[in-house]
Write a protein that holds these residues in place. Structure first.
Motif, PDB file in Angstrom:
ATOM      1  N   LEU A   1      -3.306 -20.761  42.104  1.00  0.00           N
ATOM      2  CA  LEU A   1      -4.815 -19.393  41.535  1.00  0.00           C
ATOM      3  C   LEU A   1      -5.515 -18.477  42.743  1.00  0.00           C
ATOM      4  O   LEU A   1      -6.015 -17.048  42.102  1.00  0.00           O
ATOM      5  N   GLY A   2      -5.398 -19.210  43.735  1.00  0.00           N
ATOM      6  CA  GLY A   2      -6.562 -18.124  45.173  1.00  0.00           C
ATOM      7  C   GLY A   2      -5.378 -16.948  45.260  1.00  0.00           C
ATOM      8  O   GLY A   2      -5.869 -15.662  45.604  1.00  0.00           O
ATOM      9  N   ALA A   3      -3.718 -17.206  45.927  1.00  0.00           N
ATOM     10  CA  ALA A   3      -2.753 -16.183  45.977  1.00  0.00           C
ATOM     11  C   ALA A   3      -2.540 -15.673  45.247  1.00  0.00           C
ATOM     12  O   ALA A   3      -2.864 -13.749  45.233  1.00  0.00           O
ATOM     13  N   ALA A   4      -3.036 -15.902  43.629  1.00  0.00           N
ATOM     14  CA  ALA A   4      -2.890 -14.914  42.691  1.00  0.00           C
ATOM     15  C   ALA A   4      -3.990 -13.568  42.166  1.00  0.00           C
ATOM     16  O   ALA A   4      -4.171 -12.924  42.479  1.00  0.00           O
ATOM     17  N   ALA A   5      -5.296 -14.170  42.855  1.00  0.00           N
ATOM     18  CA  ALA A   5      -6.576 -13.644  42.999  1.00  0.00           C
ATOM     19  C   ALA A   5      -6.657 -12.796  44.762  1.00  0.00           C
ATOM     20  O   ALA A   5      -7.144 -11.419  44.395  1.00  0.00           O
ATOM     21  N   TRP A   6      -5.487 -12.814  45.319  1.00  0.00           N
ATOM     22  CA  TRP A   6      -6.183 -12.263  46.213  1.00  0.00           C
ATOM     23  C   TRP A   6      -4.358 -10.739  46.074  1.00  0.00           C
ATOM     24  O   TRP A   6      -4.506  -9.874  46.449  1.00  0.00           O
ATOM     25  N   THR A   7      -3.529 -11.397  45.592  1.00  0.00           N
ATOM     26  CA  THR A   7      -2.685 -10.585  44.382  1.00  0.00           C
ATOM     27  C   THR A   7      -3.411  -9.738  43.703  1.00  0.00           C
ATOM     28  O   THR A   7      -2.688  -8.504  43.740  1.00  0.00           O
ATOM     29  N   MET A   8      -3.834  -9.324  43.188  1.00  0.00           N
ATOM     30  CA  MET A   8      -4.397  -9.198  42.055  1.00  0.00           C
ATOM     31  C   MET A   8      -5.676  -8.758  41.806  1.00  0.00           C
ATOM     32  O   MET A   8      -6.381  -8.105  41.577  1.00  0.00           O
ATOM     33  N   SER A   9      -6.591  -8.508  43.968  1.00  0.00           N
ATOM     34  CA  SER A   9      -7.014  -8.134  44.191  1.00  0.00           C
ATOM     35  C   SER A   9      -7.942  -6.296  44.090  1.00  0.00           C
ATOM     36  O   SER A   9      -9.366  -6.373  44.356  1.00  0.00           O
ATOM     37  N   SER A  10      -6.880  -5.527  44.100  1.00  0.00           N
ATOM     38  CA  SER A  10      -6.641  -4.500  44.243  1.00  0.00           C
ATOM     39  C   SER A  10      -7.739  -4.354  42.653  1.00  0.00           C
ATOM     40  O   SER A  10      -8.507  -3.347  42.570  1.00  0.00           O
ATOM     41  N   ASP A  11      -7.242  -4.812  41.623  1.00  0.00           N
ATOM     42  CA  ASP A  11      -7.246  -4.644  40.420  1.00  0.00           C
ATOM     43  C   ASP A  11      -8.904  -5.386  40.103  1.00  0.00           C
ATOM     44  O   ASP A  11      -9.893  -5.351  39.627  1.00  0.00           O
ATOM     45  N   LEU A  12      -9.052  -6.580  40.358  1.00  0.00           N
ATOM     46  CA  LEU A  12     -10.120  -7.267  40.526  1.00  0.00           C
ATOM     47  C   LEU A  12     -11.031  -7.117  41.137  1.00  0.00           C
ATOM     48  O   LEU A  12     -12.786  -6.913  40.681  1.00  0.00           O
ATOM     49  N   SER A  13     -11.300  -6.009  42.336  1.00  0.00           N
ATOM     50  CA  SER A  13     -12.274  -5.520  43.299  1.00  0.00           C
ATOM     51  C   SER A  13     -13.160  -5.158  41.977  1.00  0.00           C
ATOM     52  O   SER A  13     -14.452  -4.683  42.207  1.00  0.00           O
ATOM     53  N   ALA A  14     -12.408  -4.305  41.372  1.00  0.00           N
ATOM     54  CA  ALA A  14     -13.374  -2.706  40.520  1.00  0.00           C
ATOM     55  C   ALA A  14     -13.728  -4.052  39.367  1.00  0.00           C
ATOM     56  O   ALA A  14     -14.924  -3.441  38.809  1.00  0.00           O
ATOM     57  N   THR A  15     -12.911  -4.904  38.510  1.00  0.00           N
ATOM     58  CA  THR A  15     -13.468  -5.869  37.228  1.00  0.00           C
ATOM     59  C   THR A  15     -14.523  -6.367  37.690  1.00  0.00           C
ATOM     60  O   THR A  15     -15.159  -6.851  36.941  1.00  0.00           O
ATOM     61  N   LEU A  16     -14.552  -7.256  39.450  1.00  0.00           N
ATOM     62  CA  LEU A  16     -15.325  -8.147  38.955  1.00  0.00           C
ATOM     63  C   LEU A  16     -16.523  -7.532  39.443  1.00  0.00           C
ATOM     64  O   LEU A  16     -17.787  -7.974  38.746  1.00  0.00           O
ATOM     65  N   VAL A  17     -16.768  -5.788  39.014  1.00  0.00           N
ATOM     66  CA  VAL A  17     -17.987  -4.972  39.498  1.00  0.00           C
ATOM     67  C   VAL A  17     -19.172  -4.746  38.288  1.00  0.00           C
ATOM     68  O   VAL A  17     -19.751  -4.927  37.848  1.00  0.00           O
ATOM     69  N   ASP A  18     -17.672  -4.439  37.075  1.00  0.00           N
ATOM     70  CA  ASP A  18     -17.575  -3.598  35.720  1.00  0.00           C
ATOM     71  C   ASP A  18     -17.427  -4.599  34.760  1.00  0.00           C
ATOM     72  O   ASP A  18     -17.900  -4.077  33.447  1.00  0.00           O
ATOM     73  N   GLY A  19     -16.806  -5.395  34.947  1.00  0.00           N
ATOM     74  CA  GLY A  19     -15.987  -6.125  33.955  1.00  0.00           C
ATOM     75  C   GLY A  19     -15.114  -5.462  33.120  1.00  0.00           C
ATOM     76  O   GLY A  19     -14.388  -6.429  32.009  1.00  0.00           O
ATOM     77  N   VAL A  20     -14.753  -4.563  33.145  1.00  0.00           N
ATOM     78  CA  VAL A  20     -13.843  -3.708  32.278  1.00  0.00           C
ATOM     79  C   VAL A  20     -12.620  -4.391  33.008  1.00  0.00           C
ATOM     80  O   VAL A  20     -11.865  -3.758  33.911  1.00  0.00           O
ATOM     81  N   ARG A  21     -11.423  -4.625  31.673  1.00  0.00           N
ATOM     82  CA  ARG A  21     -10.209  -5.093  32.024  1.00  0.00           C
ATOM     83  C   ARG A  21      -9.310  -4.118  32.026  1.00  0.00           C
ATOM     84  O   ARG A  21      -8.963  -2.414  31.718  1.00  0.00           O
ATOM     85  N   PRO A  22      -8.019  -3.872  33.279  1.00  0.00           N
ATOM     86  CA  PRO A  22      -7.287  -2.336  33.421  1.00  0.00           C
ATOM     87  C   PRO A  22      -6.016  -2.640  31.943  1.00  0.00           C
ATOM     88  O   PRO A  22      -5.623  -3.464  32.124  1.00  0.00           O
TER      89      PRO A  22
END
Length: 416
Positions: free
Chosen positions: A207-228
């Motif tokens: 799961l942590g490896a997935a978070a790093w893999t998805m971090s470009s999308d997650l970095s924005a969603t972590l701020v605004d909560g919007v699903r890409p």
């Protein structure tokens, strides 16, 4: 050249691909990796496609051989007290203990960090799990498909936007991403042991490896909560970003998002009128008219085969790549020239190509050290070196605590 991890001793209690893949990279760097398997062998043995071999040759368990090359194997029953005692004795003399047992099973077998570091204060204890070692899902088993692609939202980001089935996934993509993370963490921990003299506990999850893999999308969603929103071909943000089918049904992939590529592309492909067309005059206009522009580009690319587009784009210095098949990649001239697929030799004399570690260090000897072992191939040798007497080895084998009989190597078709 020097093997960077020459003299480093690793005990691996792990199966399938992620943790064994990390240990295989440690072996490539020269570490002595002892793989502890159940008496029946790692469940990964024989579980994937066996490649075709010439008639008369034994089968080749290529995927298992990839993640277990250069290791020694002992077969030990962890559900017997004498078996876990043997593994603890091995760990007491090791530099790294690497496993994918869930924390509760580690504690049950006495292979948890507190127990093993209590006996070996300079040990690196490294665990690979599906979901981490803290939180409500600490006891949940996790695999590449479920923890990395599913729970980690990789599938969601890769899917087409409207009621489409998830894309077909290939084995070990998440596993080998996590393996690289575990490999790097173990190297960092070894450096800390050297600097501080204190053992280290390493924790890596799919799961942590997935978070790093998805971090470009997650970095924005972590701020605004919007699903890409998954991008279909007609909703992509840049005209020259994505795949296009050529006249021979092959696909070419482009990545030229900067605005200056657009006029150069239009001129090169014989569509200079698109440069001044108000529908496509700038990035915003192209984005607003992407459905129509995609239709025109599809018509354009369908007019020539892939080979012709490749030659034209190289002539103009464009950024492109073919959607290669796996067999094409295996025979790729650039991959061969860069040494991506070195050969492994078996004691039988058979040679086959494998995949090297995805990095080089100048002056370092980093290479596959040999084929994967058969189940328990080295049980007698490893335990004899540990001080177990011959009569005890015989008794332990009779009692079903250890295994290991002469037989084919993993690369020669051994199965669990």
């Amino acid at each position: 050249m020097v093997a960077p991890l020459d003299g480093v001793r690793v005990v691996e209690v792990a199966n399938w691909m992620a943790a064994p893949g990390a240990a295989a990279l440690l072996a490539d760097l020269g570490a002595d990796v002892v793989k502890v398997e159940p008496l029946r062998g790692d469940a990964m043995r024989g579980a994937t496609r066996q490649p075709a071999v010439p008639e008369g040759e034994p089968p080749l368990d290529a995927a298992f051989a990839l993640d277990n090359r250069g290791k020694r194997s002992i077969a030990v029953a962890l559900n017997q007290a004498e078996g876990t005692d043997l593994v603890r004795r091995l760990a007491a003399g090791a530099d790294v203990f690497l496993c994918n047992l869930l924390p509760a099973r580690q504690a049950r077998y006495g292979l948890d960090p507190a127990t093993l570091l209590g006996a070996n204060p300079r040990l690196v204890h490294a665990t690979l799990t599906g979901y981490g070692t803290h939180g409500p899902d600490v006891a949940r088993p996790g695999y590449d498909l479920t923890a990395f692609f599913g729970r980690g939202a990789v599938l969601d980001a890769m899917s087409e936007p409207v009621n489409a089935a998830p894309p077909r996934l290939r084995p070990a993509q998440g596993d080998h991403t996590a393996a690289l993370a575990l490999f790097g963490a173990v190297l960092a921990a070894l450096r800390l042991v050297e600097a501080t003299g204190e053992g280290q506990v390493v924790d890596v999850s799919l799961l942590g490896a997935a978070a790093w893999t998805m971090s470009s999308d997650l970095s924005a969603t972590l701020v605004d909560g919007v699903r890409p929103t998954p991008e279909g071909r007609i909703a992509r943000p840049h005209a020259l970003h994505g795949g296009f089918r050529c006249a021979d049904s092959r696909w070419i992939l482009l990545f030229m998002p900067e605005p200056h590529w657009w006029p150069a592309f239009c001129t090169a492909v014989g569509r200079p009128e698109w440069i001044e067309d108000e529908r496509f005059a700038d990035r915003a206009a192209r984005s607003a008219n992407m459905p129509e522009l995609t239709r025109l580009l599809d018509e354009l690319f369908a007019s020539r085969p892939l080979k012709e587009w490749c030659a034209l784009f190289d002539q103009h210095g464009f950024i492109w790549g073919p959607a290669s098949t796996v067999s094409e990649f295996a025979d790729d001239e650039q991959a061969a020239a860069d040494g991506l697929f070195p050969e492994i030799s078996e004691p039988s004399g058979r040679r086959y190509r494998t995949v090297r570690a995805p990095f080089r260090v100048q002056g370092a000897d980093i290479a596959p050290r040999g084929p994967a072992p058969a189940v328990g191939e080295h049980t007698t040798a490893v335990l004899t070196a540990l001080g177990v007497q011959a009569e005890d080895l015989s008794r332990l084998a009779t009692d079903g605590v250890i295994g290991g009989h002469p037989g084919p190597r993993a690369g020669e078709g051994a199965v669990g």
